[in-house]
Design a protein around this motif. Structure first.
Motif, PDB file in Angstrom:
ATOM      1  N   GLY A  97       1.666   2.946  -2.462  1.00  0.00           N
ATOM      2  CA  GLY A  97       0.911   3.944  -3.347  1.00  0.00           C
ATOM      3  C   GLY A  97       1.454   3.487  -4.859  1.00  0.00           C
ATOM      4  O   GLY A  97       1.780   4.371  -6.082  1.00  0.00           O
ATOM      5  N   LYS A  98       1.650   2.073  -5.020  1.00  0.00           N
ATOM      6  CA  LYS A  98       2.314   1.769  -6.255  1.00  0.00           C
ATOM      7  C   LYS A  98       1.456   2.112  -7.433  1.00  0.00           C
ATOM      8  O   LYS A  98       1.691   2.535  -8.846  1.00  0.00           O
ATOM      9  CB  LYS A  98       2.490   0.008  -6.400  1.00  0.00           C
ATOM     10  N   GLY A  99      -0.092   1.670  -7.272  1.00  0.00           N
ATOM     11  CA  GLY A  99      -0.750   2.161  -8.339  1.00  0.00           C
ATOM     12  C   GLY A  99      -0.936   3.379  -8.977  1.00  0.00           C
ATOM     13  O   GLY A  99      -0.772   3.717 -10.258  1.00  0.00           O
ATOM     14  N   SER A 122       5.599  12.364  -3.721  1.00  0.00           N
ATOM     15  CA  SER A 122       3.900  12.277  -3.933  1.00  0.00           C
ATOM     16  C   SER A 122       3.505  13.168  -2.845  1.00  0.00           C
ATOM     17  O   SER A 122       3.694  12.901  -1.639  1.00  0.00           O
ATOM     18  CB  SER A 122       3.445  10.914  -3.987  1.00  0.00           C
ATOM     19  N   LYS A 165       3.161  10.032  -0.118  1.00  0.00           N
ATOM     20  CA  LYS A 165       2.261  10.573   1.246  1.00  0.00           C
ATOM     21  C   LYS A 165       3.045  11.717   1.903  1.00  0.00           C
ATOM     22  O   LYS A 165       2.631  11.770   3.243  1.00  0.00           O
ATOM     23  CB  LYS A 165       1.732   9.583   1.845  1.00  0.00           C
ATOM     24  N   GLY A 224      -4.608  -4.281  -3.742  1.00  0.00           N
ATOM     25  CA  GLY A 224      -5.528  -3.119  -3.682  1.00  0.00           C
ATOM     26  C   GLY A 224      -4.927  -1.888  -4.412  1.00  0.00           C
ATOM     27  O   GLY A 224      -4.235  -1.319  -3.615  1.00  0.00           O
ATOM     28  N   ASP A 237       0.798  -1.074  -0.073  1.00  0.00           N
ATOM     29  CA  ASP A 237       0.125  -0.090  -0.045  1.00  0.00           C
ATOM     30  C   ASP A 237       0.888   1.070  -0.021  1.00  0.00           C
ATOM     31  O   ASP A 237       0.350   2.241   0.519  1.00  0.00           O
ATOM     32  CB  ASP A 237      -0.863   0.023   1.246  1.00  0.00           C
ATOM     33  N   ASP A 279       2.752  14.637   2.303  1.00  0.00           N
ATOM     34  CA  ASP A 279       1.634  15.525   2.692  1.00  0.00           C
ATOM     35  C   ASP A 279       0.992  15.193   4.118  1.00  0.00           C
ATOM     36  O   ASP A 279       0.357  16.017   4.582  1.00  0.00           O
ATOM     37  CB  ASP A 279       0.404  15.624   1.326  1.00  0.00           C
ATOM     38  N   THR A 302      -4.758   1.971  -6.010  1.00  0.00           N
ATOM     39  CA  THR A 302      -5.516   3.083  -5.835  1.00  0.00           C
ATOM     40  C   THR A 302      -4.767   4.048  -6.823  1.00  0.00           C
ATOM     41  O   THR A 302      -3.887   4.389  -6.839  1.00  0.00           O
ATOM     42  CB  THR A 302      -5.945   3.682  -4.589  1.00  0.00           C
TER      43      THR A 302
HETATM   44  P1  GDP Z   1      -0.706   0.478  -3.544  1.00  0.00           P
HETATM   45  O1  GDP Z   1      -1.348  -0.901  -3.030  1.00  0.00           O
HETATM   46  O2  GDP Z   1       0.762   0.450  -3.270  1.00  0.00           O
HETATM   47  O3  GDP Z   1      -1.066   0.612  -4.850  1.00  0.00           O
HETATM   48  O4  GDP Z   1      -1.393   1.470  -2.536  1.00  0.00           O
HETATM   49  P2  GDP Z   1      -3.023   1.745  -2.103  1.00  0.00           P
HETATM   50  O5  GDP Z   1      -3.647   2.045  -3.027  1.00  0.00           O
HETATM   51  O6  GDP Z   1      -3.389   0.330  -1.511  1.00  0.00           O
HETATM   52  O7  GDP Z   1      -2.950   2.728  -1.028  1.00  0.00           O
HETATM   53  C1  GDP Z   1      -2.218   4.054  -1.229  1.00  0.00           C
HETATM   54  C2  GDP Z   1      -3.470   5.016  -0.634  1.00  0.00           C
HETATM   55  O8  GDP Z   1      -2.844   6.047  -0.586  1.00  0.00           O
HETATM   56  C3  GDP Z   1      -4.430   5.200  -1.719  1.00  0.00           C
HETATM   57  O9  GDP Z   1      -5.732   5.556  -0.917  1.00  0.00           O
HETATM   58  C4  GDP Z   1      -3.844   6.191  -2.728  1.00  0.00           C
HETATM   59  O10 GDP Z   1      -4.753   7.086  -3.266  1.00  0.00           O
HETATM   60  C5  GDP Z   1      -3.427   7.145  -1.824  1.00  0.00           C
HETATM   61  N1  GDP Z   1      -2.093   7.984  -1.968  1.00  0.00           N
HETATM   62  C6  GDP Z   1      -1.260   7.654  -3.050  1.00  0.00           C
HETATM   63  N2  GDP Z   1      -0.245   8.811  -2.963  1.00  0.00           N
HETATM   64  C7  GDP Z   1      -0.648   9.593  -1.988  1.00  0.00           C
HETATM   65  C8  GDP Z   1       0.030  10.930  -1.537  1.00  0.00           C
HETATM   66  O11 GDP Z   1       1.079  11.325  -2.050  1.00  0.00           O
HETATM   67  N3  GDP Z   1      -0.720  11.603  -0.539  1.00  0.00           N
HETATM   68  C9  GDP Z   1      -1.907  11.108  -0.045  1.00  0.00           C
HETATM   69  N4  GDP Z   1      -2.478  11.768   0.887  1.00  0.00           N
HETATM   70  N5  GDP Z   1      -2.478  10.036  -0.513  1.00  0.00           N
HETATM   71  C10 GDP Z   1      -1.944   9.201  -1.377  1.00  0.00           C
END
Ligand code: GDP
Ligand code: IMO
Ligand code: MG
Length: 423
Positions: free
Chosen positions: A15-17, A412, A331, A40, A13, A333, A42
Motif C-alpha cells: 500500500g506504498k502508493g 489504514s 488493510k 504497481g 503491494d 479492514d 495504487t
Molecule cells: P503498493 O504496490 O505497495 O503501492 O500497493 P498496491 O497498490 O499494489 O496494492 C495495494 C492494494 O490495496 C491497492 O489495491 C490499494 O488500493 C489497496 N489498499 C491500500 N490500502 C488499503 C486499505 O487499508 N484497505 C483496503 N481494503 N485496501 C487498501
C-alpha cells in the motif's frame, strides 16, 4: 534537511502508493529510488483509482516535485502510457516531473530476454512481471546498459542497435520458443523515447543535494518490498534491486547520515505474487477470504496474490535491515469478521525453534509457530479516529508494537486517501 524513506516490509503491494499520496502534502519532493514498471502503486481519491508504475506517487499534488531517481529502470513505452493517463486527468507534469540522467533504460529486447529466461527455467521460474527488470539491471551491473542521459547523445541510436543486436544473440542462446516482431516493438519504443525526451532530464544527485541544502523536504518512495530485496530477500525469488533503505542512498545519491525517518509499510496479513517460499501462506477458507475481501490481484500483472497470516519473524527482520522508525499498518479492514487471527512469532527451523529469519525458508525447513488473537467484526472503513477502533484490533496493534519495538503511527482502513487513521 534529512530525507525520509517509505518502503515495503513484505513481498510488495503493501500500500506504498496510497501512503505516499497521503503524505505528499507534507513534502516538497517525492523521489522514487529503485525498481521500475514491475511496480504497481495504487492511489484512490475522489472516487477514482489510479495505478502508477514508474512515476512517483506524489504526481497528483500540484505543488510537489516528483523525481525518478538514478536507481530506477525506465521503460519508455510504459512511461508514455502512464503520461497518457495523466494527460487524461489534466495533470500538469511538464514542470513537476524530473528524470535522472543516470537512470537505466529498459529496451524491448530486455523484456524479451526476461521472457526467454523465465521460459528456460520451466517450473523453477521466478514469476517475474516480464517487464525486463532483471536483464536491465544485469546490463547496468555488467556495464553495458543504456542510460537516460545517453538519449542526449547524437549516436544514441547506434548504441541502441549494438545493444539490441547483442540481446538478440542472447535470446537465441536460450533456445526457447518466444514469438516477437522486433520491428514493431522498436517503432513503439522510438516513438516513446521522443516523448520521454520532452521531459526534464537532470543530474539528480546534485538536485537532491541542493534541495536538501535549501531546506526542502524529501520523501523517498520505495518499490517492491524488503523480502524481494536482491541481497536480503528470498533469493533467487526476488527482484533485481535493493528495495531496502540502503537502496535509497545508492538510488538517489543520498548519504547514509542524511536519512531521517524510515516509514515501514506492512499489511495486517501477508501477500505474495509470483513464485517463492511463503511460510504463513494459507490454502484454506481464511486465505480465500483475505484474497476476496482484500481484492488481492496484482496491480501490474493482474495475477492473483497468494495470502497468509502476518509473519512477525520476517517483519522483525525487515525492520532491522531498514532501521524502521515508524510502522504503518495497511488493510486492517480486510481482517474484520475473522473469529480469530494468527500471527507467526517463531519458526520451527530444521527441528529447532528460532526467532530470526534464516538463510533458507523453504517449506521443508520452516514451519511457522503461531500466536492466536481474538478477531473483531466491526466495519472499520467508516472510522476516522483512533479512539473508535475495536479493542481486539488495539490489542493486535499493541502486541505488534511491543514485538517490533516500533510505533505504528498509521492504521489504514480502506483504499481511499481518506480511509487513513493517524495515531
Ligand atoms: P503498493 O504496490 O505497495 O503501492 O500497493 P498496491 O497498490 O499494489 O496494492 C495495494 C492494494 O490495496 C491497492 O489495491 C490499494 O488500493 C489497496 N489498499 C491500500 N490500502 C488499503 C486499505 O487499508 N484497505 C483496503 N481494503 N485496501 C487498501
Ligand atoms: P510493488 O512496488 C509485488 C515480484 C514478482 C516476482 C519477483 C521478480 O507494486 O510493491 P521482477 O519483475 O522484478 O523480475 O519480478 O518480484 N514483484 C512484485 N511483487 N509487488 C511489486 O511491486 C513487485 N515487483 C516485482 O511478482 O515474484
Ligand atoms: Mg503494487
Amino acid at each position: 534537511m534529512a530525507v525520509d524513506l517509505l518502503l515495503g516490509l513484505q513481498w510488495g503491494d503493501e500500500g506504498k502508493g496510497k501512503i505516499v499520496d497521503v503524505l505528499t502534502s507534507k513534502y516538497n519532493i517525492i523521489a522514487r529510488f529503485q525498481g521500475g514498471p514491475n511496480a504497481g502503486h495504487t492511489l484512490v481519491f475522489n472516487g477514482k483509482k489510479h495505478v502508477l508504475h514508474t512515476i512517483p506517487s506524489g504526481i497528483f499534488h500540484d505543488d510537489a516535485t516528483n523525481l525518478v531517481g538514478n536507481g530506477v529502470v525506465i521503460d519508455p513505452v510504459i512511461f508514455k502510457k502512464e503520461l497518457d493517463k495523466l494527460d487524461e486527468q489534466n495533470v500538469n507534469y511538464k514542470t513537476s516531473l524530473l528524470i535522472s540522467r543516470k537512470a537505466h533504460i529498459i529496451l524491448p529486447t530486455h523484456r524479451l530476454l526476461d521472457a526467454a529466461s523465465e521460459a528456460s527455467k520451466g517450473k523453477a521460474k521466478i514469476g517475474s512481471t516480464l517487464k525486463g527488470i532483471g536483464p536491465t539491471y544485469m546490463d547496468k551491473t555488467g556495464r553495458n546498459g543504456m542510460r537516460v542521459g545517453d538519449l542526449e547523445l547524437s549516436d544514441w541510436k547506434e548504441r541502441y542497435r549494438a545493444l539490441a543486436d547483442k540481446h538478440e544473440a542472447m535470446i537465441d542462446f536460450y533456445n526457447v520458443e518466444i514469438q516477437y516482431d522486433l520491428a514493431e516493438l522498436e517503432a513503439e519504443f522510438f516513438e516513446a523515447v521522443e516523448v520521454l525526451k520532452s521531459l526534464q532530464f537532470i543530474d539528480s544527485e546534485e538536485y537532491v543535494f541542493q534541495a536538501q541544502k535549501a531546506g526542502k523536504s524529501i520523501l523517498a518512495e520505495g518499490a517492491q518490498g524488503s523480502l524481494l530485496d536482491i541481497d536480503f530477500g528470498t533469493y533467487p525469488f526476488v527482484t533485481s534491486s535493493n528495495t531496502t533503505a540502503a537502496g535509497a542512498c545508492t538510488g538517489l545519491g543520498v548519504a547514509p547520515n542524511q536519512i531521517g525517518e524510515v516509514f515501514g509499510i506492512f499489511k495486517a496479513y501477508t501477500t505474495r505474487v509470483g513464485s517463492g517460499p511463503f511460510p504463513t501462506e494459507l490454502f484454506d477458507e481464511d486465505g480465500a477470504t483475505m484474497a476476496k475481501v482484500g481484492h488481492e490481484f496484482g496491480a501490474t500483472t493482474g495475477r492473483p496474490r497468494r495470502c497468509g497470516w502476518l509473519d512477525l519473524v520476517a517483519l522483525k527482520y525487515a525492520c532491522q535491515v531498514n532501521g524502521v522508525t515508524q510502522l504503518m499498518m495497511m488493510k486492517a479492514d480486510v481482517l474484520s469478521g475473522f473469529k480469530s487471527l494468527k500471527v507467526c512469532t517463531a519458526y520451527k527451523y530444521k527441528g529447532e525453534v528460532i526467532e530470526h529469519f534464516p538463510y533458507n525458508i523453504e517449506p521443508e525447513n520452516v514451519e511457522p509457530i503461531y500466536t492466536e488473537f481474538e478477531g473483531w467484526s466491526e466495519d472499520l472503513t467508516k472510522m476516522s479516529d483512533y479512539s473508535e477502533l475495536p479493542k481486539a484490533l488495539n490489542d493486535y496493534i499493541a502486541f505488534l508494537e511491543k514485538a517490533l519495538e516500533t510505533p505504528i503511527t498509521i492504521v489504514s482502513v480502506g483504499p481511499d486517501r481518506k480511509e487513513t487513521i493517524f495515531r
